[in-house]
Write an enzyme that holds these catalytic residues in place. Structure first.
Site, PDB file in Angstrom:
ATOM      1  N   ASN A   1      72.017 -12.527  67.048  1.00  0.00           N
ATOM      2  CA  ASN A   1      71.557 -11.644  68.119  1.00  0.00           C
ATOM      3  C   ASN A   1      70.339 -10.819  67.674  1.00  0.00           C
ATOM      4  O   ASN A   1      70.298 -10.334  66.551  1.00  0.00           O
ATOM      5  CB  ASN A   1      72.720 -10.717  68.535  1.00  0.00           C
ATOM      6  CG  ASN A   1      72.286  -9.625  69.495  1.00  0.00           C
ATOM      7  OD1 ASN A   1      72.465  -8.441  69.208  1.00  0.00           O
ATOM      8  ND2 ASN A   1      71.732  -9.982  70.623  1.00  0.00           N
TER       9      ASN A   1
ATOM     10  N   GLY B   1      70.379 -10.176  74.893  1.00  0.00           N
ATOM     11  CA  GLY B   1      70.547  -8.903  75.592  1.00  0.00           C
ATOM     12  C   GLY B   1      69.380  -8.637  76.515  1.00  0.00           C
ATOM     13  O   GLY B   1      69.313  -9.138  77.643  1.00  0.00           O
TER      14      GLY B   1
ATOM     15  N   ASP C   1      66.288  -9.996  69.763  1.00  0.00           N
ATOM     16  CA  ASP C   1      64.936 -10.415  70.142  1.00  0.00           C
ATOM     17  C   ASP C   1      64.818 -11.844  70.671  1.00  0.00           C
ATOM     18  O   ASP C   1      63.742 -12.433  70.584  1.00  0.00           O
ATOM     19  CB  ASP C   1      63.956 -10.245  68.958  1.00  0.00           C
ATOM     20  CG  ASP C   1      63.886  -8.802  68.486  1.00  0.00           C
ATOM     21  OD1 ASP C   1      64.318  -7.907  69.233  1.00  0.00           O
ATOM     22  OD2 ASP C   1      63.410  -8.574  67.354  1.00  0.00           O
TER      23      ASP C   1
ATOM     24  N   PRO D   1      76.756  -7.619  75.208  1.00  0.00           N
ATOM     25  CA  PRO D   1      77.262  -6.439  75.920  1.00  0.00           C
ATOM     26  C   PRO D   1      76.153  -5.408  76.033  1.00  0.00           C
ATOM     27  O   PRO D   1      75.441  -5.166  75.062  1.00  0.00           O
ATOM     28  CB  PRO D   1      78.377  -5.937  74.996  1.00  0.00           C
ATOM     29  CG  PRO D   1      78.019  -6.454  73.633  1.00  0.00           C
ATOM     30  CD  PRO D   1      77.298  -7.747  73.848  1.00  0.00           C
ATOM     31  N   MET D   2      76.006  -4.823  77.209  1.00  0.00           N
ATOM     32  CA  MET D   2      74.990  -3.771  77.373  1.00  0.00           C
ATOM     33  C   MET D   2      75.534  -2.707  78.324  1.00  0.00           C
ATOM     34  O   MET D   2      75.567  -2.904  79.539  1.00  0.00           O
ATOM     35  CB  MET D   2      73.674  -4.355  77.891  1.00  0.00           C
ATOM     36  CG  MET D   2      72.924  -5.168  76.849  1.00  0.00           C
ATOM     37  SD  MET D   2      71.288  -5.697  77.401  1.00  0.00           S
ATOM     38  CE  MET D   2      71.694  -6.972  78.572  1.00  0.00           C
ATOM     39  N   ALA D   3      75.974  -1.601  77.729  1.00  0.00           N
ATOM     40  CA  ALA D   3      76.528  -0.506  78.528  1.00  0.00           C
ATOM     41  C   ALA D   3      75.455   0.033  79.469  1.00  0.00           C
ATOM     42  O   ALA D   3      74.307   0.212  79.066  1.00  0.00           O
ATOM     43  CB  ALA D   3      77.014   0.603  77.602  1.00  0.00           C
TER      44      ALA D   3
ATOM     45  N   CYS E   1      77.069  -0.080  67.699  1.00  0.00           N
ATOM     46  CA  CYS E   1      76.438   0.905  68.584  1.00  0.00           C
ATOM     47  C   CYS E   1      75.825   2.043  67.752  1.00  0.00           C
ATOM     48  O   CYS E   1      76.502   2.657  66.934  1.00  0.00           O
ATOM     49  CB  CYS E   1      77.458   1.458  69.570  1.00  0.00           C
ATOM     50  SG  CYS E   1      76.704   2.693  70.651  1.00  0.00           S
TER      51      CYS E   1
HETATM   52  C1  LIG Z   1      70.994  -0.741  77.323  1.00  0.00           C
HETATM   53  C2  LIG Z   1      71.761  -1.337  76.178  1.00  0.00           C
HETATM   54  C3  LIG Z   1      73.118  -1.169  76.100  1.00  0.00           C
HETATM   55  C4  LIG Z   1      73.837  -1.736  75.039  1.00  0.00           C
HETATM   56  N1  LIG Z   1      75.201  -1.586  75.010  1.00  0.00           N
HETATM   57  C5  LIG Z   1      75.912  -2.219  74.035  1.00  0.00           C
HETATM   58  C6  LIG Z   1      77.330  -2.197  74.044  1.00  0.00           C
HETATM   59  O1  LIG Z   1      77.979  -1.628  74.931  1.00  0.00           O
HETATM   60  N2  LIG Z   1      77.973  -2.835  73.011  1.00  0.00           N
HETATM   61  C7  LIG Z   1      77.293  -3.493  72.020  1.00  0.00           C
HETATM   62  O2  LIG Z   1      77.911  -4.057  71.122  1.00  0.00           O
HETATM   63  N3  LIG Z   1      75.960  -3.545  72.017  1.00  0.00           N
HETATM   64  C8  LIG Z   1      75.248  -2.942  73.003  1.00  0.00           C
HETATM   65  N4  LIG Z   1      73.894  -3.048  73.011  1.00  0.00           N
HETATM   66  C9  LIG Z   1      73.211  -3.875  71.994  1.00  0.00           C
HETATM   67  C10 LIG Z   1      73.000  -5.300  72.512  1.00  0.00           C
HETATM   68  O3  LIG Z   1      74.233  -5.945  72.737  1.00  0.00           O
HETATM   69  C11 LIG Z   1      72.170  -6.128  71.525  1.00  0.00           C
HETATM   70  O4  LIG Z   1      72.837  -6.158  70.300  1.00  0.00           O
HETATM   71  C12 LIG Z   1      70.768  -5.576  71.294  1.00  0.00           C
HETATM   72  O5  LIG Z   1      70.158  -5.211  72.517  1.00  0.00           O
HETATM   73  C13 LIG Z   1      69.886  -6.601  70.567  1.00  0.00           C
HETATM   74  O6  LIG Z   1      69.791  -7.792  71.301  1.00  0.00           O
HETATM   75  P1  LIG Z   1      68.490  -8.137  72.216  1.00  0.00           P
HETATM   76  O7  LIG Z   1      67.288  -8.032  71.344  1.00  0.00           O
HETATM   77  O8  LIG Z   1      68.747  -9.534  72.721  1.00  0.00           O
HETATM   78  O9  LIG Z   1      68.448  -7.110  73.310  1.00  0.00           O
HETATM   79  C14 LIG Z   1      73.159  -2.469  74.038  1.00  0.00           C
HETATM   80  C15 LIG Z   1      71.779  -2.624  74.131  1.00  0.00           C
HETATM   81  C16 LIG Z   1      71.071  -2.085  75.175  1.00  0.00           C
HETATM   82  C17 LIG Z   1      69.584  -2.313  75.241  1.00  0.00           C
END
Ligand SMILES: Cc1cc2nc3c(=O)[nH]c(=O)nc-3n(C[C@H](O)[C@H](O)[C@H](O)COP(=O)(O)O)c2cc1C
Length: 335
Positions: free
Chosen positions: A205, A229, A207, A20-22, A104
């Site tokens: 989850n 993400g 990197d 999820p990425m808001a 979050c």
């Molecule tokens: C722009 C952005 C928005 C995010 N929004 C949420 C969210 O709404 N809910 C959530 O559980 N995590 C959110 N995250 C965290 C990601 O789901 C994830 O845990 C984090 O980016 C680490 O994973 P990655 O290294 O693959 O990016 C967000 C991360 C980013 C960068």
């Protein structure tokens, strides 16, 4: 390792889910990632209280279309009663999974006691989960946690055990503390520890940006599923790449023409799905366009130009120019 994992009654095909990425992983983004093989998708986080007060924008965030399935709707909140009420309302949108945000780090969310603030109150996190599970009936409830609040208070194992006991059907673990926000490296050791401690599926989850990091996540953590993400920014192809590697197939990266074709398709989808004017919707598409051009010759200049796009036809011209530049560079190198 079997090629599927079960979250409650929902069968998920490996290799990697979209995180999820808001503000990033909206419907258009999820559809693109799903098309390239995301195992499941998760909505942007939605306020449990907001839903209970029937905020219209909130309801829009909860809708699930068939092409995004399996899809989880993610809720954040700090009160079990509101969470239970919100779950009942969200069920009308027929999500495959309900996910609770316990990771979050942003002050606006943490300040209300939700998101990663729950890492500091395991009992409350379990109560919220239990309330959600009771309200969700046969729809599985999952939680997405961090390794802990700070380096001194890493408690993902304790948290995961409590959430499992409260009825969670799976746990996603982002291997960073709240204090880290998104800096440093994700700690895969904590994810391994969680996997050893619970018997529900554990989703690793943090990197994962390519086949190597994905395989490292699987090997070092023994997790059941990987969640990606930021590695999918301008790169829905990553899901195809991870699936191919996991299945032992050779993966050929998309050509620059293909990359630009997909970028334009993504932008078209954003414009189609947005209730806003083309110009306003293009504002939201700019960062995505810039991401698709990342890492190529001359991309810094192009990325700057992406941030000035105000129509689809401008995006089309820019994509053609980008292709021309990459091809002329390739021809020059071959001479
Ligand atoms: C722009 C952005 C928005 C995010 N929004 C949420 C969210 O709404 N809910 C959530 O559980 N995590 C959110 N995250 C965290 C990601 O789901 C994830 O845990 C984090 O980016 C680490 O994973 P990655 O290294 O693959 O990016 C967000 C991360 C980013 C960068």
């Amino acid at each position: 390792m079997s090629d599927t994992v079960k979250i409650g009654r929902v069968e998920i095909k490996r290799t990697a889910a979209l995180a999820p990425m808001a503000g990033v992983a909206d419907r258009a983004y999820r559809l693109m990632c799903k098309r390239f093989g995301a195992a499941y998708t998760v909505s942007e986080m939605v306020s449990a209280k907001g839903i209970c007060y029937s905020d219209r924008k909130t309801a829009e965030l909860c809708t699930v279309t068939d092409a995004e399935r399996p899809m989880a709707v993610q809720l954040f909140g700090s009160e079990p009663d509101f969470m239970a009420e919100a779950v009942k309302i969200v069920l009308e949108y027929k999500p495959d999974i309900i996910d609770i945000n316990m990771g979050c780090p942003v002050p606006k969310v943490v300040g209300t006691g939700a998101g990663s603030a729950l890492m500091k109150d395991v009992k409350l996190a379990a109560d919220i989960t239990e309330a959600a599970v009771r309200a969700a009936g046969d729809v599985p409830v999952t939680a997405k946690i961090r390794s802990g609040w700070s380096a001194e208070t890493v408690n993902a194992v304790e948290m995961a055990k409590a959430l499992e006991a409260a009825g969670a059907a799976a746990i996603a673990v982002h291997g960073r503390t709240r204090d880290q926000f998104y800096s440093g490296r994700a700690d895969y050791g904590v994810i391994y520890d969680v996997k050893q401690a619970v018997s529900i599926p554990v989703i690793g989850n943090g990197d994962v940006t390519d086949a190597n990091s994905c395989m490292r996540m699987y090997w070092e953590t023994c997790c059941d599923l990987v969640m990606v993400g930021r590695g999918s920014y301008g790169n829905p192809f990553i899901f195809e790449e991870l699936e191919a590697t996991n299945e032992g197939r050779v993966y050929v990266k998309p050509s620059v023409e293909e990359r630009m074709r997909v970028m334009l398709e993504h932008i078209r989808l954003m414009l189609e799905l947005s209730p806003k004017s083309e110009e306003m919707a293009m504002h939201e598409a700019r960062k995505h366009a810039a991401w698709y051009m990342n890492g190529f010759y001359g991309s810094a200049k192009f990325r700057g130009r992406c941030y000035q796009l105000s129509s689809y036809s401008e995006a089309e011209s820019l994509a053609n120019e980008f292709i021309e530049l990459q091809n002329s560079r390739m021809n020059k190198n071959n001479l």
